[in-house]
Write an enzyme that holds these catalytic residues in place. Sequence first.
Site, short mmCIF file in Angstrom:
data_model
loop_
_atom_site.label_atom_id
_atom_site.label_comp_id
_atom_site.label_asym_id
_atom_site.label_seq_id
_atom_site.Cartn_x
_atom_site.Cartn_y
_atom_site.Cartn_z
N HIS A 80 0.82 -1.22 0.00
CA HIS A 80 0.00 0.00 0.00
C HIS A 80 0.84 1.26 0.00
CE1 HIS A 80 -3.35 -2.69 0.98
NE2 HIS A 80 -4.13 -1.72 0.53
N GLY A 81 2.06 1.20 0.48
CA GLY A 81 2.89 2.40 0.47
C GLY A 81 4.24 2.16 1.11
#
Lengths: 429, 476
Positions: free
Chosen positions: B327-328
């Site tokens: 996700h990041g």
Amino acid sequence: MKETKHIRSFSMKHIVFVFFIVSLFFPLIQQQFKLIKEKPLEGFFNIEDYPTLSIEKWKNGEFQKQFETAYNDQIGFHDFFIELQSQINYSLFNISKIQSVVVGKEGYLYVRNYIDAVNGNDFMGSAYINLQIEKGKVVDSILKQKNISLLFAIAPGKGSYFPEYIPDAYKTNNHPDSTNYACYKKAFANSSLNFLDLREYFLKIKDTCRYPLFSQVGVHWGEYACYIATDTLLKKLGIKNTAKIKDLKLNDSLIQTDKDAGLLMNTLKFPKYYKMTIPELIFASDTSKPTLNLLSIGDSYFSNIVTTGIVDSIFKTYDYKLYNKPVLSKAEFKKHIEKHQVVLLLATDATLNQFPYDFIDQAFETYAPKDKYYYFLKKREFMIFTKGALKNISKNKAWQKQMIRAAKQKNIKPEEEFVSNAIWLYYNQ
Amino acid sequence: MVFSSALFLFGFLPVFLLIYYSLPQKFKNHFLLFASLLFFAWGAPLFVFFVIGSLILDLYLVRKMEQATVSKEKKIFLLASIVLNVGSLAYFKYANFFIENINELFSTWGAGAVANWTDIALPIGISFFTFKKLSYTIDVYRQTHRSFDSIANYFLFILLFPELVAGPIVRYNEIADQIIDRKDKETIDHKLSGLYRFIIGLSKKVLIANVLGAEADKIFDSSFQLINTADAWLGIIAYTFQIYFDFSGYSDMAIGIARMLGFTFPENFNSPYTSQSITEFWQRWHTTLGRWMRDYLYIPLGGNRVESNKRLYFNLAFVFFISGLWHGASWNFIVWGCYHGFFLIIERMFLNSFYGKIGKLPSMIITFFVVMIGWVFFRAEDMGDAMRYLHKLFVVDLHPTHQIYLIDFYVILGIAAMLSFMNVFKFQQAIEKSIYFNFYSNKRTLILGLICYTLLILSASAMVSASFNPFIYYRF
């Protein structure tokens, strides 16, 4: 999923689908051919231009970003979409999403900074305000020797004049003394400076005044209020008012300044408002000729006074500098001031955070370097500014993080970076 | 170019649809590929050639893998393809994150930086198309589906613009046949239901998520001195619904556009906030990611069929660690992933039996609360901010607030909450089914058409006016 086979259903669905797809073309068609005339939007805003294509701009995404903004700003029915959105916000929620406009109770409109002023959100701090007054005292005494009168005046803003219509959500002031107005008032009261509190006076006459002084959908005071303010100012200066009211007329279509907040909302249908009164003035011609030159430094509230024409008839000449702009050099500034006998510094409560528009600072630097208080006050100024800058840094998350990163790179403590930035800001403000 | 922009809605989409529908069948895929490349080049111009290059290389590796007769040789090509894809993702998305952390580690030992920051731009949709590329390689390796005969079809599968930026992550075996032939799905019923789905998604994004997002941003971006505990709770509640309506709205738009073109994309959301456990949440939230992780990572690790509970918990923790990282590139995403992994583990240990005892509604409330707290890690800029925000939430601070919340925010928040939880009622499930998964009668076409047209105009108004903020007088 069960698919419908009916022939009538088939064609009906096609019509609906095609209608939707064609509808998606409407804005594009309108953009190209302007088939339907749209009401232009009010207020000042930026319309992005289409960018010129270059490989560099394309590569760094600048072209695409600007193109998308321009496409959004120039799309057909752009103005209608904005008006529709504003109307929905106003009619459905009784709010405005135009950031500066606040919809108050009973249809009263405000501009946000007037409410912020009442709440003390723009409070400059008593140290800063007291410093301005101290500097003002030095400047006043020097100007007095040159036969120039300095008059400070505070006009009522819409927020302070109509606090009862401010929406409850916006009533956030828990420290009534921590406002620029309260602090300036106290500081003026403790000084010998010539000060006129029009805000207090207007609130005093509010319930007995025959005609409204502020409009429901505007930001500024009305023409009738301008007349009363001017008359009061002249009395304070000891000047005889040569303009008298001949007649008062109810105005059906408001002048621009009386409905500016309403216009800025950009709704499809203009909000309801009550009528304002416009005084018809007669200027006495048999009185002695005006002899005084006025220098006025103020905000748009003084612009309203200027447009009534009263000032022309009372002063020999007048020079009006909105927010003390343009900035003059030291020599020009000195020459400019000394052409006048009266210097009026006027602010509304919403512009008190800019008051006295650097005029006192500039006059202090021009006239006071040899004054015994000069270095004492400069030292105070430095301390107040850097302390204020440090406070602002602590309130701004992004700024703070940026400085923590910089401190890390320089291998110093974040506090050192904060202080050096505050000092840098002081010398480069 | 996001779907909720004037350029897409009143430019790209209608022009694309007009040309697409006018073209003979045999040219449709070519035009769709051209439009997808244009869409990608618009958002990531520098990476078009890199992506094309990597696609060609990957295609070559997969072909060689398919042609190989020896199992070992197959595995070598499989590994090469995986390394190519994971390596690209690691470089573009995580290089700076790793450098930053290694430097940080060295600095704590008193050493200087081992490497400097490099200016690496992140190609749009890299996380999504990397997973799609991996699914192609693995599905072909597993012989779940044959590889594409045509290069253009492979390119189209990876770059298909409706799902390029934010999913759903459509796996190769789910869509391969549709790319080759979808004539039977190119009906007016599909087109109409796709159009309505797109408009509903657009409304979810523009009319709900953006309104909530504006307030959530205001609170999360404020200095911690300026917000109190009530603000902090309002901020995280707003963000909880914002992220759902934003992401599910975008998925609806993608599914809707795809349906207008004859594709059937898998669903990505199924009322996740009605889940009664975190395990169930992941069966309802971003389901295409969950299924990808399950099929391509969790099961190869052994999945549930492992000898010991320790190994099972390790598998779960590892999958959610990777999910967080996906996700990041930041520690707060990793912590968010691990936080969910932790709850999955303790649910298997004892929490599920506790949920069984307390009943459905309390389980749902607890799960919602756990998910909501998890979003603090997801939304905060870094771990420091996340911890300070949690402190604001749980250590009561009731100093007077300067935040102002307008009535529309509360109304939209109420609507968002209602729509999120209504699926527990059967009538809501029936409504959703009739809109999303059924074709329409004439009457329903007209009623839904009227509703959707209104939503379209409202969304366009909100979208176009989002950046409009005039000054009262120019000189101010």
